[in-house]
Design a protein around this motif. Sequence first.
Motif, PDB file in Angstrom:
ATOM      1  N   ARG A  90      46.994  37.369  43.492  1.00  0.00           N
ATOM      2  CA  ARG A  90      48.042  38.007  44.298  1.00  0.00           C
ATOM      3  C   ARG A  90      49.392  37.962  43.594  1.00  0.00           C
ATOM      4  N   TYR A  91      49.595  36.983  42.740  1.00  0.00           N
ATOM      5  CA  TYR A  91      50.872  36.827  42.052  1.00  0.00           C
ATOM      6  C   TYR A  91      50.877  37.471  40.662  1.00  0.00           C
ATOM      7  N   LEU A  92      49.738  37.988  40.236  1.00  0.00           N
ATOM      8  CA  LEU A  92      49.643  38.690  38.955  1.00  0.00           C
ATOM      9  C   LEU A  92      49.902  40.180  39.165  1.00  0.00           C
ATOM     10  N   PRO A  93      50.417  40.872  38.144  1.00  0.00           N
ATOM     11  CA  PRO A  93      50.594  42.323  38.277  1.00  0.00           C
ATOM     12  C   PRO A  93      49.232  43.022  38.411  1.00  0.00           C
ATOM     13  N   GLN A  94      49.260  44.207  38.979  1.00  0.00           N
ATOM     14  CA  GLN A  94      48.043  44.983  39.172  1.00  0.00           C
ATOM     15  C   GLN A  94      47.375  45.253  37.826  1.00  0.00           C
ATOM     16  N   GLN A  95      46.073  44.992  37.739  1.00  0.00           N
ATOM     17  CA  GLN A  95      45.329  45.214  36.502  1.00  0.00           C
ATOM     18  C   GLN A  95      45.012  46.707  36.345  1.00  0.00           C
ATOM     19  N   MET A  96      44.968  47.158  35.097  1.00  0.00           N
ATOM     20  CA  MET A  96      44.674  48.569  34.808  1.00  0.00           C
ATOM     21  C   MET A  96      43.195  48.851  35.044  1.00  0.00           C
ATOM     22  N   LEU A 131      50.019  45.572  26.422  1.00  0.00           N
ATOM     23  CA  LEU A 131      49.301  45.518  27.688  1.00  0.00           C
ATOM     24  C   LEU A 131      49.291  44.123  28.312  1.00  0.00           C
ATOM     25  N   ALA A 132      50.205  43.261  27.883  1.00  0.00           N
ATOM     26  CA  ALA A 132      50.248  41.888  28.395  1.00  0.00           C
ATOM     27  C   ALA A 132      50.388  41.886  29.909  1.00  0.00           C
ATOM     28  N   ALA A 139      38.476  42.508  28.132  1.00  0.00           N
ATOM     29  CA  ALA A 139      38.287  43.937  28.398  1.00  0.00           C
ATOM     30  C   ALA A 139      38.938  44.775  27.299  1.00  0.00           C
ATOM     31  N   ILE A 140      40.120  44.364  26.875  1.00  0.00           N
ATOM     32  CA  ILE A 140      40.817  45.085  25.794  1.00  0.00           C
ATOM     33  C   ILE A 140      39.980  45.041  24.524  1.00  0.00           C
TER      34      ILE A 140
END
Length: 150
Positions: A90-96, A131-132, A139-140
């Motif tokens: 919830r505290y991490l940015p939205q993943q691609m 993309l950090a 995945a990268i």
Amino acid sequence: MSLEQNINGAIKTAMLAKAEAELRALRAIKAAILLAKTSEGSTGELTEADELKLLQKLAKQRKDSLEIFTQQNRADLAKKEEEELAVIERYLPQQMDEAALRAELTAIIASVGAASPADMGKVMGAATKQLAGKADGKAISAMVKELLTK
């Protein structure tokens, strides 16, 4: 508002709600923040990038533990890791998503001028910086390998 302030507020809310799993994860985040702030060579304050790295590290630890517990048929421990991971995410940015990641990596490969799997190091260096926090390193790496072997 800093991550630490957000976490402290969320801990109070979780305590009032008696949300044990959420409280456990929030306390783990707070402990990691305090360790990072008091570690040797630290300035005592965390930048937003440091906070992001810290959260990613905690999420990766939970994912690795979850994988191990699932392999060993320890559903009780796996459930705890899943609960904590959900709170940390919830505290991490939205993943691609996969399509957006593929488009970004294709652009990075073109800008770096990579043509074969031997150029993977160049691409990974640029991709991990660009993309950090937006995509997982595994995945990268997998997608770069796939794109360069075509």
